[in-house]
Design a protein around this motif. Structure first.
Motif, PDB file in Angstrom:
ATOM      1  N   VAL A 162      27.133 -26.471   1.956  1.00  0.00           N
ATOM      2  CA  VAL A 162      28.219 -27.221   2.590  1.00  0.00           C
ATOM      3  C   VAL A 162      28.356 -28.601   1.963  1.00  0.00           C
ATOM      4  O   VAL A 162      29.462 -29.076   1.698  1.00  0.00           O
ATOM      5  N   ARG A 163      27.222 -29.235   1.676  1.00  0.00           N
ATOM      6  CA  ARG A 163      27.250 -30.605   1.153  1.00  0.00           C
ATOM      7  C   ARG A 163      27.815 -30.658  -0.266  1.00  0.00           C
ATOM      8  O   ARG A 163      28.690 -31.473  -0.560  1.00  0.00           O
ATOM      9  N   VAL A 164      27.330 -29.774  -1.144  1.00  0.00           N
ATOM     10  CA  VAL A 164      27.737 -29.850  -2.547  1.00  0.00           C
ATOM     11  C   VAL A 164      29.159 -29.357  -2.769  1.00  0.00           C
ATOM     12  O   VAL A 164      29.793 -29.700  -3.769  1.00  0.00           O
ATOM     13  N   SER A 165      29.694 -28.541  -1.849  1.00  0.00           N
ATOM     14  CA  SER A 165      31.052 -28.024  -2.018  1.00  0.00           C
ATOM     15  C   SER A 165      32.117 -29.028  -1.606  1.00  0.00           C
ATOM     16  O   SER A 165      33.287 -28.883  -1.950  1.00  0.00           O
ATOM     17  N   GLU A 166      31.727 -30.043  -0.826  1.00  0.00           N
ATOM     18  CA  GLU A 166      32.621 -31.152  -0.450  1.00  0.00           C
ATOM     19  C   GLU A 166      33.924 -30.657   0.186  1.00  0.00           C
ATOM     20  O   GLU A 166      35.008 -31.084  -0.166  1.00  0.00           O
ATOM     21  N   GLY A 167      33.805 -29.719   1.117  1.00  0.00           N
ATOM     22  CA  GLY A 167      34.978 -29.250   1.833  1.00  0.00           C
ATOM     23  C   GLY A 167      35.744 -28.131   1.162  1.00  0.00           C
ATOM     24  O   GLY A 167      36.736 -27.636   1.704  1.00  0.00           O
TER      25      GLY A 167
ATOM     26  N   ILE B 238      31.517 -20.556  -1.578  1.00  0.00           N
ATOM     27  CA  ILE B 238      31.308 -19.104  -1.678  1.00  0.00           C
ATOM     28  C   ILE B 238      30.886 -18.721  -3.096  1.00  0.00           C
ATOM     29  O   ILE B 238      30.033 -17.853  -3.294  1.00  0.00           O
ATOM     30  N   THR B 239      31.476 -19.384  -4.085  1.00  0.00           N
ATOM     31  CA  THR B 239      31.105 -19.115  -5.479  1.00  0.00           C
ATOM     32  C   THR B 239      29.643 -19.472  -5.724  1.00  0.00           C
ATOM     33  O   THR B 239      28.901 -18.717  -6.371  1.00  0.00           O
ATOM     34  N   PHE B 240      29.214 -20.633  -5.211  1.00  0.00           N
ATOM     35  CA  PHE B 240      27.813 -21.032  -5.344  1.00  0.00           C
ATOM     36  C   PHE B 240      26.893 -20.042  -4.637  1.00  0.00           C
ATOM     37  O   PHE B 240      25.821 -19.697  -5.148  1.00  0.00           O
TER      38      PHE B 240
ATOM     39  N   ALA C  97      17.550 -23.450  -5.273  1.00  0.00           N
ATOM     40  CA  ALA C  97      18.420 -22.543  -6.028  1.00  0.00           C
ATOM     41  C   ALA C  97      19.873 -23.005  -5.953  1.00  0.00           C
ATOM     42  O   ALA C  97      20.600 -22.964  -6.961  1.00  0.00           O
ATOM     43  N   VAL C  98      20.290 -23.462  -4.797  1.00  0.00           N
ATOM     44  CA  VAL C  98      21.660 -23.953  -4.629  1.00  0.00           C
ATOM     45  C   VAL C  98      21.900 -25.176  -5.510  1.00  0.00           C
ATOM     46  O   VAL C  98      22.941 -25.293  -6.174  1.00  0.00           O
ATOM     47  N   LEU C  99      20.933 -26.079  -5.535  1.00  0.00           N
ATOM     48  CA  LEU C  99      21.072 -27.290  -6.350  1.00  0.00           C
ATOM     49  C   LEU C  99      21.180 -26.950  -7.831  1.00  0.00           C
ATOM     50  O   LEU C  99      21.964 -27.561  -8.564  1.00  0.00           O
ATOM     51  N   GLU C 100      20.392 -25.972  -8.270  1.00  0.00           N
ATOM     52  CA  GLU C 100      20.438 -25.575  -9.681  1.00  0.00           C
ATOM     53  C   GLU C 100      21.768 -24.935 -10.024  1.00  0.00           C
ATOM     54  O   GLU C 100      22.348 -25.204 -11.087  1.00  0.00           O
ATOM     55  N   ILE C 101      22.258 -24.091  -9.139  1.00  0.00           N
ATOM     56  CA  ILE C 101      23.539 -23.417  -9.376  1.00  0.00           C
ATOM     57  C   ILE C 101      24.675 -24.433  -9.409  1.00  0.00           C
ATOM     58  O   ILE C 101      25.586 -24.362 -10.249  1.00  0.00           O
TER      59      ILE C 101
END
Length: 209
Positions: free
Chosen positions: A77-82, A88-90, A107-111
């Protein structure tokens, strides 16, 4: 799409307008040529609320039988910025990377290509107390690590706002950030643009010393 490609699309839209409807999705409407925008109805969407994104991501995880942590969903939620499409892609990429395993925050941060906070803090520390030679090395290392300059710029912006600087200093730095952002979107060299920005930060930070 490049301007010539958009011009070609314009011709296609005109030719097939009786049988086809086109839907163009973009983040920057200013990058779409006028002949295309004049033929379209514009709909602007605000970033989705965090709770809405989280509910949708949890629903997807449940239906796809994905294992996840609470922290990984919060990070998505944080990295997608709304931008739910980006979230969903991440999530999809993280699921492929961790087949039969739990999707973690790391894993999310790396992606997402998020720069580790310690690297951002180290870069700012050099800007505040280091030399230009050390700054060159730090910026080069970050670019060589494969982190996108736009991502570095975004995180630097967040950090600068929290720094103990005057409003005038923050204003000058963020103005430079806007210029760098425009140059990057036009295809400028990432290393040179980041070095230019960090030099401005160093210049204004030295006024506090």
């Amino acid at each position: 799409m490049t301007a010539p490609a958009q011009a070609a699309l314009r011709r296609t839209m005109e030719k097939e307008s009786r049988t086809t409807r086109f839907c163009l999705i973009c983040n920057y409407i200013s990058r779409i040529i006028e002949p295309l925008t004049s033929r379209c109805s514009k709909f602007r969407f605000k970033p989705l609320a965090n709770q809405i994104q989280e509910e949708r991501l949890l629903e997807i995880c449940e239906k796809e039988n994905l294992k996840y942590t609470k922290e990984s969903i919060a990070e998505l939620v944080r990295v997608s910025e709304g931008d739910l499409r980006k979230a969903i892609t991440f999530l999809q990429s993280a699921a492929r990377l961790n087949i039969d395993k739990e999707i973690t925050e790391r894993a999310v941060l790396e992606i997402a290509g998020v720069v580790p906070l310690k690297m951002i803090d180290h870069l700012l520390q050099i800007c505040f107390t280091g030399t230009f030679e050390k700054l060159e090395v730090a910026v080069r290392n970050m670019v060589d690590e494969g982190y996108a300059a736009t991502q570095i710029l975004s995180q630097l912006h967040e950090s600068i706002i929290e720094q103990d600087l005057s409003d005038k200093q923050k204003s000058a730095i963020t103005e430079k950030m806007a210029v760098v952002s425009k140059c990057l979107s036009d295809g400028a060299d990432e290393y040179l643009q980041m070095l230019s920005l960090c030099s401005v930060i160093m210049q204004h930070a030295s006024q506090n010393n």
